[in-house]
Motif scaffolding. Structure first.
Motif, PDB file in Angstrom:
ATOM      1  N   LEU A   1     -49.349 -17.408  60.305  1.00  0.00           N
ATOM      2  CA  LEU A   1     -50.362 -18.089  61.106  1.00  0.00           C
ATOM      3  C   LEU A   1     -51.495 -18.516  60.185  1.00  0.00           C
ATOM      4  O   LEU A   1     -52.026 -17.699  59.435  1.00  0.00           O
ATOM      5  CB  LEU A   1     -50.896 -17.149  62.196  1.00  0.00           C
ATOM      6  N   VAL A   2     -51.820 -19.792  60.213  1.00  0.00           N
ATOM      7  CA  VAL A   2     -52.965 -20.291  59.466  1.00  0.00           C
ATOM      8  C   VAL A   2     -53.981 -20.773  60.492  1.00  0.00           C
ATOM      9  O   VAL A   2     -53.709 -21.684  61.271  1.00  0.00           O
ATOM     10  CB  VAL A   2     -52.581 -21.450  58.517  1.00  0.00           C
ATOM     11  N   ALA A   3     -55.142 -20.152  60.485  1.00  0.00           N
ATOM     12  CA  ALA A   3     -56.203 -20.533  61.415  1.00  0.00           C
ATOM     13  C   ALA A   3     -57.246 -21.332  60.640  1.00  0.00           C
ATOM     14  O   ALA A   3     -57.747 -20.876  59.610  1.00  0.00           O
ATOM     15  CB  ALA A   3     -56.831 -19.291  62.029  1.00  0.00           C
ATOM     16  N   LYS A   4     -57.535 -22.527  61.125  1.00  0.00           N
ATOM     17  CA  LYS A   4     -58.581 -23.352  60.520  1.00  0.00           C
ATOM     18  C   LYS A   4     -59.259 -24.149  61.627  1.00  0.00           C
ATOM     19  O   LYS A   4     -58.663 -24.434  62.668  1.00  0.00           O
ATOM     20  CB  LYS A   4     -58.038 -24.255  59.423  1.00  0.00           C
ATOM     21  N   TYR A   5     -60.499 -24.507  61.379  1.00  0.00           N
ATOM     22  CA  TYR A   5     -61.298 -25.170  62.411  1.00  0.00           C
ATOM     23  C   TYR A   5     -60.689 -26.500  62.833  1.00  0.00           C
ATOM     24  O   TYR A   5     -60.792 -26.903  63.988  1.00  0.00           O
ATOM     25  CB  TYR A   5     -62.737 -25.368  61.927  1.00  0.00           C
ATOM     26  N   SER A   6     -60.050 -27.199  61.916  1.00  0.00           N
ATOM     27  CA  SER A   6     -59.558 -28.549  62.200  1.00  0.00           C
ATOM     28  C   SER A   6     -58.358 -28.567  63.146  1.00  0.00           C
ATOM     29  O   SER A   6     -57.925 -29.639  63.573  1.00  0.00           O
ATOM     30  CB  SER A   6     -59.206 -29.273  60.900  1.00  0.00           C
ATOM     31  N   ASP A   7     -57.841 -27.410  63.501  1.00  0.00           N
ATOM     32  CA  ASP A   7     -56.733 -27.352  64.465  1.00  0.00           C
ATOM     33  C   ASP A   7     -57.209 -27.525  65.902  1.00  0.00           C
ATOM     34  O   ASP A   7     -56.399 -27.761  66.793  1.00  0.00           O
ATOM     35  CB  ASP A   7     -55.992 -26.018  64.347  1.00  0.00           C
ATOM     36  N   LEU A   8     -58.500 -27.400  66.127  1.00  0.00           N
ATOM     37  CA  LEU A   8     -59.034 -27.448  67.488  1.00  0.00           C
ATOM     38  C   LEU A   8     -60.048 -28.574  67.625  1.00  0.00           C
ATOM     39  O   LEU A   8     -61.004 -28.670  66.848  1.00  0.00           O
ATOM     40  CB  LEU A   8     -59.690 -26.112  67.835  1.00  0.00           C
ATOM     41  N   ALA A   9     -59.845 -29.418  68.615  1.00  0.00           N
ATOM     42  CA  ALA A   9     -60.706 -30.595  68.812  1.00  0.00           C
ATOM     43  C   ALA A   9     -62.158 -30.201  69.089  1.00  0.00           C
ATOM     44  O   ALA A   9     -63.080 -30.871  68.625  1.00  0.00           O
ATOM     45  CB  ALA A   9     -60.165 -31.453  69.952  1.00  0.00           C
ATOM     46  N   ALA A  10     -62.379 -29.125  69.809  1.00  0.00           N
ATOM     47  CA  ALA A  10     -63.749 -28.703  70.122  1.00  0.00           C
ATOM     48  C   ALA A  10     -64.496 -28.299  68.856  1.00  0.00           C
ATOM     49  O   ALA A  10     -65.692 -28.579  68.719  1.00  0.00           O
ATOM     50  CB  ALA A  10     -63.742 -27.544  71.118  1.00  0.00           C
ATOM     51  N   PHE A  11     -63.801 -27.661  67.922  1.00  0.00           N
ATOM     52  CA  PHE A  11     -64.444 -27.283  66.662  1.00  0.00           C
ATOM     53  C   PHE A  11     -64.723 -28.515  65.807  1.00  0.00           C
ATOM     54  O   PHE A  11     -65.745 -28.575  65.123  1.00  0.00           O
ATOM     55  CB  PHE A  11     -63.598 -26.276  65.900  1.00  0.00           C
ATOM     56  N   LYS A  12     -63.827 -29.491  65.833  1.00  0.00           N
ATOM     57  CA  LYS A  12     -64.073 -30.747  65.098  1.00  0.00           C
ATOM     58  C   LYS A  12     -65.288 -31.465  65.684  1.00  0.00           C
ATOM     59  O   LYS A  12     -66.126 -31.987  64.955  1.00  0.00           O
ATOM     60  CB  LYS A  12     -62.849 -31.658  65.142  1.00  0.00           C
ATOM     61  N   TYR A  13     -65.379 -31.491  67.001  1.00  0.00           N
ATOM     62  CA  TYR A  13     -66.523 -32.109  67.676  1.00  0.00           C
ATOM     63  C   TYR A  13     -67.814 -31.400  67.292  1.00  0.00           C
ATOM     64  O   TYR A  13     -68.831 -32.040  67.013  1.00  0.00           O
ATOM     65  CB  TYR A  13     -66.297 -32.085  69.189  1.00  0.00           C
ATOM     66  N   PHE A  14     -67.770 -30.077  67.240  1.00  0.00           N
ATOM     67  CA  PHE A  14     -68.918 -29.281  66.836  1.00  0.00           C
ATOM     68  C   PHE A  14     -69.370 -29.658  65.420  1.00  0.00           C
ATOM     69  O   PHE A  14     -70.553 -29.835  65.158  1.00  0.00           O
ATOM     70  CB  PHE A  14     -68.556 -27.789  66.917  1.00  0.00           C
ATOM     71  N   VAL A  15     -68.414 -29.794  64.513  1.00  0.00           N
ATOM     72  CA  VAL A  15     -68.739 -30.154  63.128  1.00  0.00           C
ATOM     73  C   VAL A  15     -69.330 -31.559  63.063  1.00  0.00           C
ATOM     74  O   VAL A  15     -70.362 -31.786  62.418  1.00  0.00           O
ATOM     75  CB  VAL A  15     -67.490 -30.041  62.225  1.00  0.00           C
ATOM     76  N   ILE A  16     -68.703 -32.513  63.729  1.00  0.00           N
ATOM     77  CA  ILE A  16     -69.194 -33.899  63.708  1.00  0.00           C
ATOM     78  C   ILE A  16     -70.608 -33.976  64.289  1.00  0.00           C
ATOM     79  O   ILE A  16     -71.488 -34.633  63.734  1.00  0.00           O
ATOM     80  CB  ILE A  16     -68.221 -34.829  64.454  1.00  0.00           C
ATOM     81  N   ALA A  17     -70.828 -33.298  65.404  1.00  0.00           N
ATOM     82  CA  ALA A  17     -72.151 -33.312  66.034  1.00  0.00           C
ATOM     83  C   ALA A  17     -73.201 -32.709  65.104  1.00  0.00           C
ATOM     84  O   ALA A  17     -74.298 -33.258  64.957  1.00  0.00           O
ATOM     85  CB  ALA A  17     -72.113 -32.544  67.353  1.00  0.00           C
ATOM     86  N   ASN A  18     -72.878 -31.610  64.446  1.00  0.00           N
ATOM     87  CA  ASN A  18     -73.851 -30.976  63.558  1.00  0.00           C
ATOM     88  C   ASN A  18     -74.067 -31.773  62.276  1.00  0.00           C
ATOM     89  O   ASN A  18     -75.156 -31.725  61.706  1.00  0.00           O
ATOM     90  CB  ASN A  18     -73.446 -29.528  63.258  1.00  0.00           C
ATOM     91  N   VAL A  19     -73.067 -32.524  61.827  1.00  0.00           N
ATOM     92  CA  VAL A  19     -73.276 -33.422  60.691  1.00  0.00           C
ATOM     93  C   VAL A  19     -74.247 -34.534  61.092  1.00  0.00           C
ATOM     94  O   VAL A  19     -75.180 -34.870  60.342  1.00  0.00           O
ATOM     95  CB  VAL A  19     -71.936 -34.013  60.196  1.00  0.00           C
ATOM     96  N   ILE A  20     -74.055 -35.095  62.274  1.00  0.00           N
ATOM     97  CA  ILE A  20     -74.963 -36.139  62.767  1.00  0.00           C
ATOM     98  C   ILE A  20     -76.387 -35.593  62.866  1.00  0.00           C
ATOM     99  O   ILE A  20     -77.346 -36.233  62.440  1.00  0.00           O
ATOM    100  CB  ILE A  20     -74.479 -36.684  64.127  1.00  0.00           C
ATOM    101  N   VAL A  21     -76.526 -34.399  63.416  1.00  0.00           N
ATOM    102  CA  VAL A  21     -77.844 -33.778  63.560  1.00  0.00           C
ATOM    103  C   VAL A  21     -78.466 -33.508  62.189  1.00  0.00           C
ATOM    104  O   VAL A  21     -79.660 -33.736  61.986  1.00  0.00           O
ATOM    105  CB  VAL A  21     -77.748 -32.481  64.393  1.00  0.00           C
ATOM    106  N   SER A  22     -77.669 -33.041  61.241  1.00  0.00           N
ATOM    107  CA  SER A  22     -78.182 -32.772  59.894  1.00  0.00           C
ATOM    108  C   SER A  22     -78.698 -34.044  59.241  1.00  0.00           C
ATOM    109  O   SER A  22     -79.799 -34.051  58.663  1.00  0.00           O
ATOM    110  CB  SER A  22     -77.092 -32.152  59.017  1.00  0.00           C
TER     111      SER A  22
END
Length: 164
Positions: free
Chosen positions: A42-63
């Motif tokens: 099992l490899v767990a990474k943030y990019s496997d889940l759309a909600a985590f990708k959205y979280f990253v994109i939103a925080n990049v925009i905010v940054s």
């Protein structure tokens, strides 16, 4: 003197929000763990889940937004527009954080009704890093709520003073 203190307070809040959002991005993007159970891997990474990708994109925009506003001259007329952008950023942070927290809860506790098993027992470091990213995102959101109040006060206050 009051204007200088207000300006400095706003800059400190914006810089803290920038750091929190950037910290959330870094923690989320670097979250990855591999776990093996007999022959299954099992490899767990943030990019496997759309909600985590959205979280990253939103925080990049905010940054990026927070960083750019730090260098906006105090005489600029764009400060009135910053209130609207602060509101939009606060809503963006709220929606991305709530989506990511919902997915993280399913990862932590599972969902017996849907037959989804919790994965945090197999990849605890991944879950701990995701939790850290979500905490940093929550700090950024709280700071932006204060920034929004501060921005509204700084734009509305001069209008109230002129009419009296």
């Amino acid at each position: 003197m009051v204007k200088v203190t207000q300006r400095l307070g706003g800059l400190v809040l914006r810089f803290a929000a920038f750091c929190a959002a950037l910290g959330a991005v870094i923690a989320m993007v670097t979250s990855r763990e591999r776990s093996s159970f007999f022959v299954l891997s099992l490899v767990a990474k943030y990019s496997d889940l759309a909600a985590f990708k959205y979280f990253v994109i939103a925080n990049v925009i905010v940054s990026v937004y927070s960083f750019l506003v730090l260098f906006l001259p105090k005489e600029s007329l764009l400060w009135k527009f910053v209130v609207v952008l602060d509101l939009m950023v606060t809503m963006l942070l709220t929606s991305s954080l709530s989506a990511a927290v919902a997915v993280a809860q399913v990862g932590k506790r599972g969902n017996a009704n849907a037959g989804w098993l919790p994965i945090c027992g197999q990849v605890p470091r991944f879950c701990d890093q995701i939790t850290g990213a979500l905490i940093a995102g929550l700090v950024a959101l709280i700071l932006y709520v204060f920034l929004l109040i501060f921005s509204i006060h700084s734009v509305v206050d001069p209008f109230l003073l002129r009419k009296s």
